[in-house]
Design a protein around this motif. Sequence first.
Motif, PDB file in Angstrom:
ATOM      1  N   SER A 181       0.796  -1.230   0.000  1.00 56.06           N
ATOM      2  CA  SER A 181       0.000   0.000   0.000  1.00 56.06           C
ATOM      3  C   SER A 181       0.825   1.275   0.000  1.00 56.06           C
ATOM      4  CB  SER A 181      -0.970  -0.003   1.177  1.00 56.06           C
ATOM      5  OG  SER A 181      -0.318  -0.334   2.369  1.00 56.06           O
ATOM      6  N   MET A 182       2.049   1.227   0.499  1.00 58.71           N
ATOM      7  CA  MET A 182       2.862   2.434   0.541  1.00 58.71           C
ATOM      8  C   MET A 182       3.995   2.401  -0.475  1.00 58.71           C
ATOM      9  SD  MET A 182       1.364   4.351   2.594  1.00 58.71           S
ATOM     10  CE  MET A 182      -0.262   3.789   3.094  1.00 58.71           C
ATOM     11  N   ASP A 183       4.177   1.266  -1.171  1.00 59.09           N
ATOM     12  CA  ASP A 183       5.233   1.131  -2.177  1.00 59.09           C
ATOM     13  C   ASP A 183       4.673   0.938  -3.581  1.00 59.09           C
ATOM     14  OD1 ASP A 183       6.362   0.513   0.464  1.00 59.09           O
ATOM     15  OD2 ASP A 183       8.214   0.175  -0.656  1.00 59.09           O
ATOM     16  N   GLY A 184       3.478   0.378  -3.671  1.00 59.83           N
ATOM     17  CA  GLY A 184       2.840   0.198  -4.975  1.00 59.83           C
ATOM     18  C   GLY A 184       3.323  -1.007  -5.748  1.00 59.83           C
ATOM     19  N   ASP A 185       4.312  -1.744  -5.211  1.00 57.71           N
ATOM     20  CA  ASP A 185       4.843  -2.890  -5.949  1.00 57.71           C
ATOM     21  C   ASP A 185       4.008  -4.141  -5.691  1.00 57.71           C
ATOM     22  OD1 ASP A 185       5.719  -2.868  -3.268  1.00 57.71           O
ATOM     23  OD2 ASP A 185       7.399  -4.190  -3.746  1.00 57.71           O
ATOM     24  N   LEU A 186       4.168  -5.115  -6.591  1.00 57.66           N
ATOM     25  CA  LEU A 186       3.413  -6.367  -6.509  1.00 57.66           C
ATOM     26  C   LEU A 186       4.214  -7.431  -5.774  1.00 57.66           C
ATOM     27  CD1 LEU A 186       1.867  -6.991 -10.041  1.00 57.66           C
ATOM     28  CD2 LEU A 186       0.789  -7.640  -7.893  1.00 57.66           C
ATOM     29  N   ALA A 187       3.539  -8.185  -4.915  1.00 58.17           N
ATOM     30  CA  ALA A 187       4.189  -9.353  -4.302  1.00 58.17           C
ATOM     31  C   ALA A 187       4.435 -10.397  -5.395  1.00 58.17           C
ATOM     32  CB  ALA A 187       3.274  -9.920  -3.222  1.00 58.17           C
ATOM     33  N   PRO A 188       5.444 -11.252  -5.209  1.00 60.69           N
ATOM     34  CA  PRO A 188       5.691 -12.340  -6.186  1.00 60.69           C
ATOM     35  C   PRO A 188       4.650 -13.436  -6.010  1.00 60.69           C
ATOM     36  CG  PRO A 188       7.314 -12.428  -4.416  1.00 60.69           C
ATOM     37  CD  PRO A 188       6.439 -11.237  -4.125  1.00 60.69           C
ATOM     38  N   LEU A 189       3.447 -13.206  -6.509  1.00 59.88           N
ATOM     39  CA  LEU A 189       2.310 -14.096  -6.202  1.00 59.88           C
ATOM     40  C   LEU A 189       2.494 -15.536  -6.694  1.00 59.88           C
ATOM     41  CD1 LEU A 189      -0.524 -11.471  -6.769  1.00 59.88           C
ATOM     42  CD2 LEU A 189       0.266 -12.363  -4.579  1.00 59.88           C
ATOM     43  N   PRO A 190       3.002 -15.755  -7.934  1.00 56.03           N
ATOM     44  CA  PRO A 190       3.210 -17.159  -8.342  1.00 56.03           C
ATOM     45  C   PRO A 190       4.211 -17.875  -7.442  1.00 56.03           C
ATOM     46  CG  PRO A 190       3.260 -15.699 -10.252  1.00 56.03           C
ATOM     47  CD  PRO A 190       3.275 -14.816  -9.032  1.00 56.03           C
ATOM     48  N   GLU A 191       5.265 -17.175  -7.013  1.00 49.99           N
ATOM     49  CA  GLU A 191       6.265 -17.790  -6.129  1.00 49.99           C
ATOM     50  C   GLU A 191       5.653 -18.075  -4.751  1.00 49.99           C
ATOM     51  OE1 GLU A 191       6.709 -15.219  -8.071  1.00 49.99           O
ATOM     52  OE2 GLU A 191       8.515 -15.545  -9.273  1.00 49.99           O
ATOM     53  N   LEU A 192       4.844 -17.142  -4.259  1.00 47.63           N
ATOM     54  CA  LEU A 192       4.181 -17.369  -2.969  1.00 47.63           C
ATOM     55  C   LEU A 192       3.273 -18.587  -3.051  1.00 47.63           C
ATOM     56  CD1 LEU A 192       3.276 -13.704  -1.927  1.00 47.63           C
ATOM     57  CD2 LEU A 192       4.785 -15.275  -0.676  1.00 47.63           C
ATOM     58  N   PHE A 193       2.546 -18.715  -4.162  1.00 53.44           N
ATOM     59  CA  PHE A 193       1.645 -19.863  -4.319  1.00 53.44           C
ATOM     60  C   PHE A 193       2.447 -21.162  -4.396  1.00 53.44           C
ATOM     61  CE2 PHE A 193      -0.924 -22.752  -7.020  1.00 53.44           C
ATOM     62  CZ  PHE A 193      -1.917 -23.014  -6.087  1.00 53.44           C
ATOM     63  N   ALA A 194       3.574 -21.127  -5.139  1.00 53.63           N
ATOM     64  CA  ALA A 194       4.408 -22.329  -5.263  1.00 53.63           C
ATOM     65  C   ALA A 194       4.938 -22.757  -3.888  1.00 53.63           C
ATOM     66  CB  ALA A 194       5.565 -22.074  -6.235  1.00 53.63           C
ATOM     67  N   LEU A 195       5.354 -21.794  -3.066  1.00 60.78           N
ATOM     68  CA  LEU A 195       5.844 -22.135  -1.719  1.00 60.78           C
ATOM     69  C   LEU A 195       4.711 -22.677  -0.853  1.00 60.78           C
ATOM     70  CD1 LEU A 195       8.366 -19.227  -0.976  1.00 60.78           C
ATOM     71  CD2 LEU A 195       8.902 -21.656  -1.332  1.00 60.78           C
ATOM     72  N   ALA A 196       3.529 -22.072  -0.995  1.00 60.05           N
ATOM     73  CA  ALA A 196       2.370 -22.560  -0.234  1.00 60.05           C
ATOM     74  C   ALA A 196       2.081 -24.015  -0.609  1.00 60.05           C
ATOM     75  CB  ALA A 196       1.158 -21.676  -0.489  1.00 60.05           C
ATOM     76  N   GLU A 197       2.178 -24.341  -1.890  1.00 60.38           N
ATOM     77  CA  GLU A 197       1.958 -25.711  -2.354  1.00 60.38           C
ATOM     78  C   GLU A 197       3.013 -26.645  -1.763  1.00 60.38           C
ATOM     79  OE1 GLU A 197      -0.951 -26.482  -4.022  1.00 60.38           O
ATOM     80  OE2 GLU A 197      -0.288 -26.509  -6.129  1.00 60.38           O
ATOM     81  N   ARG A 198       4.280 -26.217  -1.886  1.00 64.11           N
ATOM     82  CA  ARG A 198       5.382 -27.083  -1.470  1.00 64.11           C
ATOM     83  C   ARG A 198       5.341 -27.384   0.022  1.00 64.11           C
ATOM     84  NH1 ARG A 198      11.154 -24.891  -2.391  1.00 64.11           N
ATOM     85  NH2 ARG A 198      12.127 -26.243  -0.839  1.00 64.11           N
ATOM     86  N   PHE A 199       4.973 -26.372   0.823  1.00 63.82           N
ATOM     87  CA  PHE A 199       4.996 -26.566   2.276  1.00 63.82           C
ATOM     88  C   PHE A 199       3.594 -26.735   2.857  1.00 63.82           C
ATOM     89  CE2 PHE A 199       9.056 -24.616   1.252  1.00 63.82           C
ATOM     90  CZ  PHE A 199       9.926 -25.458   1.937  1.00 63.82           C
ATOM     91  N   ASP A 200       2.631 -26.987   1.981  1.00 62.66           N
ATOM     92  CA  ASP A 200       1.247 -27.241   2.377  1.00 62.66           C
ATOM     93  C   ASP A 200       0.697 -26.165   3.323  1.00 62.66           C
ATOM     94  OD1 ASP A 200      -1.140 -28.580   2.224  1.00 62.66           O
ATOM     95  OD2 ASP A 200      -0.688 -29.919   3.911  1.00 62.66           O
TER      96      ASP A 200
END
Length: 392
Positions: A181-200
């Motif tokens: 909200s204060m930087d305007g940049d995007l989180a690395p969403l595909p990488e976050l999802f991949a980590l969520a998958e890998r570590f359940d």
Amino acid sequence: MHALEIPLTAELERLAAAGLTRHRQRLDSPCGTRAVVEGRAMLAFASNDYLGLAAHPEIARALADGALTWGAGSGASHLVSGHLRPHAALETRLAAFTGFARCLTFSTGYLANLAVTPTLAAGRDDAIFADRLNHASLIDAAQLSRAGHHRYPHGDMATLERLLAASTAKTKVIVSDAVFSMDGDLAPLPELFALAERFDAWLVIDDAHGFGVLGEEGRGSLAHCGVVSTQTPAHPRILLMGTLGKAAGVGGAFVAGSEIAIEYLSQKARSYIFTTAQPPAVAIALIKSLELLQAGDERRAHLQSLIRQLQAGCADLPWQLLPSQTAIQPLMVGDNEKALALSQSLWERGLWVAAIRPPTVPAGTARLRISLSAAHTHDDVAALIAALQALA
Ligand SMILES: *Cc1c(COP(=O)(O)O)cnc(C)c1O
């Protein structure tokens, strides 16, 4: 002064000495790029009304008609007797739009965030993994939980991976702003999802600033990054929070997820259960707003062209714009007083741009948060660039 007030006064004086006192500006006009602020006509770059819908007459009319049909208040919380047909219709509409099975609506994004993380990760043997620059409401949400709270440096997937690998937690929840909200940049969403998958782990995404702005038809950051699509239902491990008072121009928020995850939140989340449902007319206004938002490709294209114009015009200023493809365009100043002085000088030229200081941002990173809207014209952005160049 009452004795109770002595420590309060000391703290207020400390804030003032550090240049951290905040002042509210009274708006004497509806939210818009042409704003009357404390009686003065200003060109505003200070709201989150990214699509220019906040004062849209069709939405205002829907709100008024909604109140005439459904009354002013909902009268109770959703689970008691405050769940009216407009709320149900809005839920259905939002779930379909975002590509999730089901959703719940809330009066504010703050409440929506309090509902998700501490409900999924409640116990001492659970763990929350959060980006260090997450919004205050996500930080407060984590504090409501007994779970371990691990904060990783902004966007640092290697550290997140290490923390997840080392964790023996029963339930793991990764939580991140989609657009910071204060930087305007995007989180690395595909990488976050991949980590969520890998570590359940669960993946909780706060899309306050991407919803309506990014993705096909404004479906948001997850659609923009290809993590969800309209063709296949969203993965059950993802929970999406979106606010409805920014690009959607009205107020409130939603949480979308799988049928079971949303049913669980509706049964267990205290900030859903113990609060009055928003007025039904607000839901009616939001259904109209979603219609305009979804049909708003022209607004979004215009916003992107304003962003490119601002970035080109600010290229040789002594202050740098942070890299951002969203309506949030922060101009990094650093020092609190300097950021405040620059905002003040712009104000004197009839331009309203907020200075953002700690604790909203880390110490030493005070900035101007230039907020663009599809309601701005190219002449508006040119006026801002000219003023910044004159002050450089
Ligand atoms: C604005 C915001 C919220 C809070 O939403 P409200 O509806 O204003 O309470 C939550 N998260 C982020 C990232 C925000 O920018």
